[in-house]
Each structure stands twice: as structure tokens, then as C-alpha cells.
Design an enzyme around this catalytic site. Structure first.
Site, PDB file in Angstrom:
ATOM      1  N   ASP A  73       3.092   1.716   9.930  1.00  0.00           N
ATOM      2  CA  ASP A  73       4.489   1.328   9.871  1.00  0.00           C
ATOM      3  C   ASP A  73       4.723   0.524   8.604  1.00  0.00           C
ATOM      4  O   ASP A  73       3.795   0.070   7.962  1.00  0.00           O
ATOM      5  CB  ASP A  73       4.894   0.507  11.108  1.00  0.00           C
ATOM      6  CG  ASP A  73       3.976  -0.665  11.341  1.00  0.00           C
ATOM      7  OD1 ASP A  73       4.266  -1.447  12.233  1.00  0.00           O
ATOM      8  OD2 ASP A  73       2.963  -0.796  10.623  1.00  0.00           O
ATOM      9  N   ASP A 106      -2.409  -1.360   3.807  1.00  0.00           N
ATOM     10  CA  ASP A 106      -3.808  -1.119   4.107  1.00  0.00           C
ATOM     11  C   ASP A 106      -3.982  -0.177   5.287  1.00  0.00           C
ATOM     12  O   ASP A 106      -4.721  -0.441   6.224  1.00  0.00           O
ATOM     13  CB  ASP A 106      -4.574  -2.423   4.370  1.00  0.00           C
ATOM     14  CG  ASP A 106      -4.594  -3.309   3.146  1.00  0.00           C
ATOM     15  OD1 ASP A 106      -4.486  -4.513   3.317  1.00  0.00           O
ATOM     16  OD2 ASP A 106      -4.722  -2.793   2.042  1.00  0.00           O
ATOM     17  N   ASP A 149       0.852  -1.181   0.000  1.00  0.00           N
ATOM     18  CA  ASP A 149       0.000   0.000   0.000  1.00  0.00           C
ATOM     19  C   ASP A 149       0.895   1.239   0.000  1.00  0.00           C
ATOM     20  O   ASP A 149       2.107   1.140   0.236  1.00  0.00           O
ATOM     21  CB  ASP A 149      -0.898  -0.024   1.241  1.00  0.00           C
ATOM     22  CG  ASP A 149      -1.807   1.185   1.309  1.00  0.00           C
ATOM     23  OD1 ASP A 149      -2.348   1.573   0.266  1.00  0.00           O
ATOM     24  OD2 ASP A 149      -1.959   1.746   2.412  1.00  0.00           O
TER      25      ASP A 149
END
Length: 647
Positions: free
Chosen positions: A628, A624, A341
């Protein structure tokens, strides 16, 4: 929401009918296996099975030695050692996986005991989240989580945090067809369960509940699939088969060889054979063969593998990465493709001022006042070293910029008496606040918003009121927009008649403002990401950005992390809409070239992983909306977030 509507909502009878037809608004939990069965599953490992067979053989040999040769109780040390190795390996694996499962259960608990405002029987009432049904008209305010999928009926300055589905923390939603975004991951007038209202408020009609929602489909898709084997599973299966074949072959050769030796002895001809002596010799031969089989089994291997995976599992937990199945911990070491992501994984998930372009003659106190008073955001100073934003993240970025320059916005805001205010709306695209300025001692109107809109208020007598020309500002805006950054324009004016600045329809009717300048705001890339990307690519690992953001923003982030360069073409990028429209055969031909998938939905990511696995790739999925980015680092140390199914 200028036009008001009277919503009747469902009647009690319609609620019962809808619940019977579409079900309840709760996610189906996967029925877990009993603990005893989960523990027994640990004995299905091929190496463990070999050890169990060896245990039986070893116990037989020990019994023979103990009864025939009176070797004493120490004859059973070998089978006891094998038994201890089996129980230790299976016990450690069972303990760590149960510990992880408990943490997963806590994370996956769906809180259905939240009340929501719903219109039923032509009245506003409160019902539990789980009691909401298809057809309900729900009222949502800022900060509330969306309880089900639905279509917007009314929306005012609505921004939704879609990070749980697309990774994007701020998505504009509206009921005005003219403002619909054609390339949006989900329709601009549609909101989904599991997302939350970050700004504004709305009324929507529920279209899907429970498992039928987008969040429900994701929840179902991430349930563990025990049929998928990790590379280590396959290697251990192969090793177990090889050990079995070789040890049995050697044992057979021992038996055949000793029989040949026995019968080639002239004293042991068939005519004069002592069958009692032969029986003892044959039994001794079988014991030797069994011993060979037992010795060939590496009793310490399962324990070594288990301890190694357990240590990796604990290391992942220490960095807030939960791994459900222990064997998944080794997958990252064999990863060939990482699907990541963007927001919060490659970037810092905090809007930050990248650059300012202000008029040189503007007083800094005036700039600070314009940002501090013309805002609805706040800063949380619980952690003084890293204050967090409460409210709109874009407005918060301005306050953080002031804080970084040693200016606290709060005293400025408290000392400035607000006379009038127009809060930001997506319809106006600007915010205006009239205050009694402590720095100027006069009423001052501050305006901020879309630069092209704010500039329209900054003309007088055909002249643009700024030390820098409008053309220069527009050129700078184009530069920032090409870099996929959000831009904000600022303007001010000393007001003589405070009553004549806002019209009846809630819009400014003042011109002749002085344009202060513009700021470029971005979600900056994490400092360690570019080097991590380069190391992954150098190691032969493909990296693909899968994000719900716009194509331009996704491509710019890919450029900043050195994943996109001048050699890249349109073949290297695709949108979620295009991805969904293509057949599997077309995608399999193109999937190796893809580097950026924008406007992607969770189901697009699942399909991507499936197609990559069909090509024999080992896929790691990360992101998502998390805060981190462990997967990129994990790839370099051989740890794992999972294989796309187990985590």
C-alpha cells in the site's frame, strides 16, 4: 547446473569453531526498558514538567488558603485538576505506545524454529535456522526463505524476491559470470537473509550470519532513536521555555510592585513598620505571584496534544501503519522530503499485461491455449473479484489477462494432455510444452519466452513465419523496452513426430514455428499516485524514488507519475554504486536535485536520510515492498509514517 559437484560441508568440529568465531544466526534483540521506567519517561515532557511545578505551587497556595482563611476542602480543586490533567495525558500516551510496541514485537519476532536442508559431514541433514553457521552449504527450493547471506554454488532458473531489502519482487540470480548483471543491487551470485526463492532452486555457501547479514544491518538501523526530536517536540520545548520565562517574570513583577506599593505608603516607614503585618503581606504577595504562575500554565494543552496524536496514531493503525512513538504522528505534516520505494508503493505490485501485439489471423482459442497450457503458474480464486497469482508473477499476468477476458485457464489446461515439457530456465530463456490440443485435435508445440529467442525458431526457407514482419515486431519490442516493460513472445507448431522435438541437452531442435505475437508486461502505477505526487510537489515537498530496480525502469515510473520530465538530466538520477562512491560533501551539493536513485540498497537509503537531515529537511520514508502507499496520501492530511527513525 550441468556440472555436478560433491559437497562435503562442515564437520561437527568446524561447526562449533565457526559458531565461536562468527556467532549464531540470530538477530540481537534490543533490551527494552521496564514498564515503570517507560511510564516515568512521560513526565520528562517540558509541558508536563511545568504542570508538575505548577501542581506543587498550587498545592502550597491551596494549603495556605485552607489553613489561614478556612476556605474549605474546595480550595484543593485546582491542584486536583492539574494532577488529573497530568495523569490523563501521560496515561493515554503510555497506553497507546505500549499497544503499538506489542504489535511491533509481534512483527519483529524472528522465527528461528524453521528447519533447512544443510550438507554436513558429507551428508544432507536438517538444522534449525538459528543453528546455521558461516561455511554451511545450504539447499533451497522454491518458496523457502533465505536463512543467511551467502554465495551461490549452483542455481537453476533461480529468481529471488528481494522486496524486504530492495523492494524488487523478482531478481534473477545465477552462477554463470556471463549472465552477471553489473548494476545489480547485490551481486548476481549472492543471496541475502530475509529474501525468498520465488522460482527455481539453488545451493549456496553461507558467508554471513545474524547481525552481520544485510537484513541484520537493516534490523539494527531501524531500531528507535530517542535522541531525534520531531518538529512538535521542538515547538513544545520552545513553548515551555517561553511560558516559564514569562510567568516567572510576571510573578517577579507582582512581588516587586506590591513591595513598592507597601513601602511608598507613609504609614509603613522603616521606623514604624509592623513586622508581623509585613510578614503577612509578604506571604500574601508570594501567594498571588504563585497563583499567577499557576494560571499561566495551560493545563489542557498536554491533553489536547496527546488526544490529537492518539487519534492520528489510531487512524494510522487502522490503515496497517504502525507508529511506535506517538509524537512521530505529526512529522508528516512538517515533511519536506519523501523518500519512496517503487514496487508496491508507487506501483500495484502485480504484473499486468499492458498491451498485446498479436497476428490478426491467429485464432483466439489458440492464444488462450498457448497461455493456459504452457505455464506453471496458478490463480487463487479465494477472492473472485481479485484473484491472486501462485507461482511466477510474469506467467500469472498471462492467466490474469485471460481471466479478464472471461476465459478460465484451468479447464483448458485440464483438457490438454501434456506430452512433453521444457520448463523455463534463464539459460534457455524460453519454455516449451507439447500437448494433445483439444481445439486442433493434434499434437501442438507451444513456445513462449524472450521474443528475440522465440523468433529464432520461426524461420523456414529463409522466411519469417508470421503475418507481421519481423522488423515490425522488433520495432515494437524496442518501444516496449524503452518503456521499461517485460516482453514475452509466443509461437506454435503442429507436430507430426513428437519424439523429435527435444535434443539430449534439453533444447528444442524444431524450426518452422508460427510466431503468434508479443505481450508487454508491467507493474502498473497506482491510479491515485500521479495526482498525489503533483500535490506534494505543489506543496513544496520533494519526492525521491529510492528503488532496487534498474535505472531505465525507475526513470520510466518517475515519468509516469510526473516526477520526471524533459527538463531532467543525468544530474537528477544516480545509481546505488555511484551514490556509495561519492563523498558526503559531493552528495550534499547534489542531493537537492536527485529525483531517482536506482539499484539502491537499504544502507544507501539510510545514508540519504541522514544527509537530508543534515540539510535541515524533515524526511519521511515509505515503501520497501509494502502493498500500500499511505505516505503520499498521509502527507496531504498531516498524518505520518514517521521521521525516518521512529517508525
Amino acid at each position: 547446473m550441468a556440472e555436478k559437484h560433491h559437497y562435503k560441508g562442515l564437520t561437527d568440529a568446524q561447526v562449533l569453531e565457526s559458531r565461536a568465531k562468527h556467532g549464531e544466526n540470530s538477530l540481537s534483540s534490543v533490551e527494552g526498558e521496564p514498564l515503570w521506567k517507560q511510564f516515568l519517561e512521560k513526565f520528562t515532557d517540558p509541558i508536563i514538567i511545568i504542570l508538575l511545578v505548577a501542581l506543587v505551587f498550587s498545592f502550597g497556595v491551596s494549603t495556605y488558603e485552607f489553613t489561614v482563611h478556612n476556605t474549605g476542602i474546595h480550595a484543593f480543586l485546582e491542584p486536583v485538576g492539574i494532577l488529573f490533567a497530568v495523569l490523563l495525558a501521560t496515561g493515554v500516551a503510555f497506553y497507546f505506545e505500549q499497544k503499538a510496541n506489542k504489535q511491533f514485537e509481534i512483527l519483529n519476532q524472528v522465527n528461528d524454529d524453521i528447519y533447512y536442508k544443510v550438507i554436513r559431514n558429507e551428508r544432507i541433514t536438517q538444522v534449525l535456522k538459528k543453528d546455521i553457521v558461516v561455511g554451511d552449504v545450504v539447499i533451497l527450493e522454491t518458496g523457502e526463505e533465505v536463512p543467511a547471506d551467502g554465495e551461490l554454488l549452483e542455481a537453476v532458473s533461480l529468481h529471488v524476491n528481494e522486496s524486504t531489502l530492495t523492494g524488487e519482487p523478482m531478481v534473477h540470480k545465477t552462477t554463470n559470470p556471463a549472465d552477471f548483471e553489473a548494476e545489480a543491487t547485490y551481486p548476481s551470485n549472492y543471496i541475502c537473509r530475509g529474501t525468498s526463492v520465488s522460482d527455481g532452486h539453488c545451493i549456496f555457501e553461507v558467508k554471513k550470519v545474524g547481525d552481520a547479514t544485510e537484513y541484520g544491518k537493516v534490523f539494527e538501523g531501524v531500531q528507535i532513536d530517542n535522541s531525534v526530536k520531531t518538529p512538535l517536540n521542538e515547538q513544545l520545548d520552545h513553548l515551555a521555555g517561553m511560558i516559564t520565562k514569562i510567568s516567572y517574570a510576571i510573578a517577579a513583577l507582582v512581588i516587586v510592585g506590591r513591595l513598592i506599593v507597601y513601602f511608598t505608603n507613609p504609614a509603613n516607614s522603616l521606623d514604624t513598620i509592623d513586622w508581623v503585618s509585613f510578614g503577612g503581606y509578604l506571604l500574601n504577595t508570594v501567594m498571588i505571584a504563585i497563583t499567577v504562575v499557576v494560571v499561566a500554565v495551560p493545563e489542557g494543552l498536554p491533553m489536547s496534544v496527546t488526544l490529537s496524536l492518539a487519534y492520528s496514531m489510531r487512524s494510522m493503525m487502522a490503515t496497517n501503519n504502525l507508529v511506535r512513538k506517538m509524537h512521530a504522528c505529526e512529522t508528516m505534516g512538517a515533511t519536506t522530503v519523501i523518500c519512496t520505494d517503487k514496487t508496491g508503493t508507487l506501483t500495484q505490485n502485480q504484473m499486468t499485461i499492458y498491451e498485446t501485439f498479436f497476428n490478426a489471423g491467429i485464432d483466439e482459442k489458440l492464444i488462450a491455449e498457448s497461455m493456459a497450457v504452457n505455464s506453471t503458474a496458478y490463480l487463487d480464486f479465494t477472492d473472485k473479484d481479485k484473484p491472486s497469482v501462485l507461482g511466477n508473477p510474469t506467467e500469472g499476468a498471462l492467466l490474469l489477462w485471460l481471466y479478464g477476458k472471461g476465459t478460465n485457464y484451468l479447464p483448458i489446461r485440464e483438457e490438454s494432455e501434456v506430452l512433453q515439457q521444457l520448463t523455463f530456465s534463464t539459460e534457455r530463456k524460453y519454455m516449451a510444452t507439447l500437448v494433445q490440443s483439444p481445439s486442433l485435435g493434434k499434437p501442438v508445440l507451444y513456445v513462449k519466452g524472450a521474443p528475440e529467442i522465440v523468433m529464432t525458431f520461426c524461420h523456414e526457407g529463409g522466411k519469417f513465419l508470421s503475418d507481421i514482419s519481423q522488423a515490425d515486431f522488433e520495432a515494437k519490442l524496442l518501444q516496449y523496452q524503452n518503456q521499461a516493460m517485460r516482453t514475452i513472445g509466443f509461437a506454435y507448431k503442429v507436430i507430426d513426430d513428437p519424439k523429435a522435438i527435444i535434443s539430449e541437452n534439453g533444447k528444442l531442435v524444431v524450426n518452422g514455428l508460427h510466431f503468434i505475437g508479443i505481450t508487454a508486461i508491467s507493474d502498473p502505477v497506482r491510479p491515485d499516485v500521479p495526482a498525489s505526487i503533483e500535490e506534494c510537489m505543489h506543496a513544496g515537498i520533494q519526492v525521491k524514488i529510492v528503488t532496487g530496480d534498474t535505472p531505465g525502469t525507475a526513470r520510466e515510473i518517475a515519468r509516469q507519475i510526473h516526477l520526471w520530465d524533459d527538463t531532467c538530466t543525468d544530474r537528477n538520477q544516480i545509481t546505488g554504486v555511484e551514490f556509495a562512491a561519492m563523498s558526503d560533501a559531493e552528495l550534499l551539493d547534489r542531493i537537492g536535485d536527485l529525483r531517482v536513485i536506482s539499484r539502491a540498497r537499504p544502507l544507501d537509503k539510510a545514508r540519504l536520510v541522514n544527509l537530508l537531515q543534515q540539510k535541515g529537511e524533515v524526511v519521511a520514508v515509505t515503501g520497501d515492498g509494502t502493498n500500500d502507499a499511505p505516505a503520499l496520501k498521509a502527507a496531504q492530511v498531516g498524518l505520518s509514517m514517521g521521521d525516518g527513525t521512529s517508525v
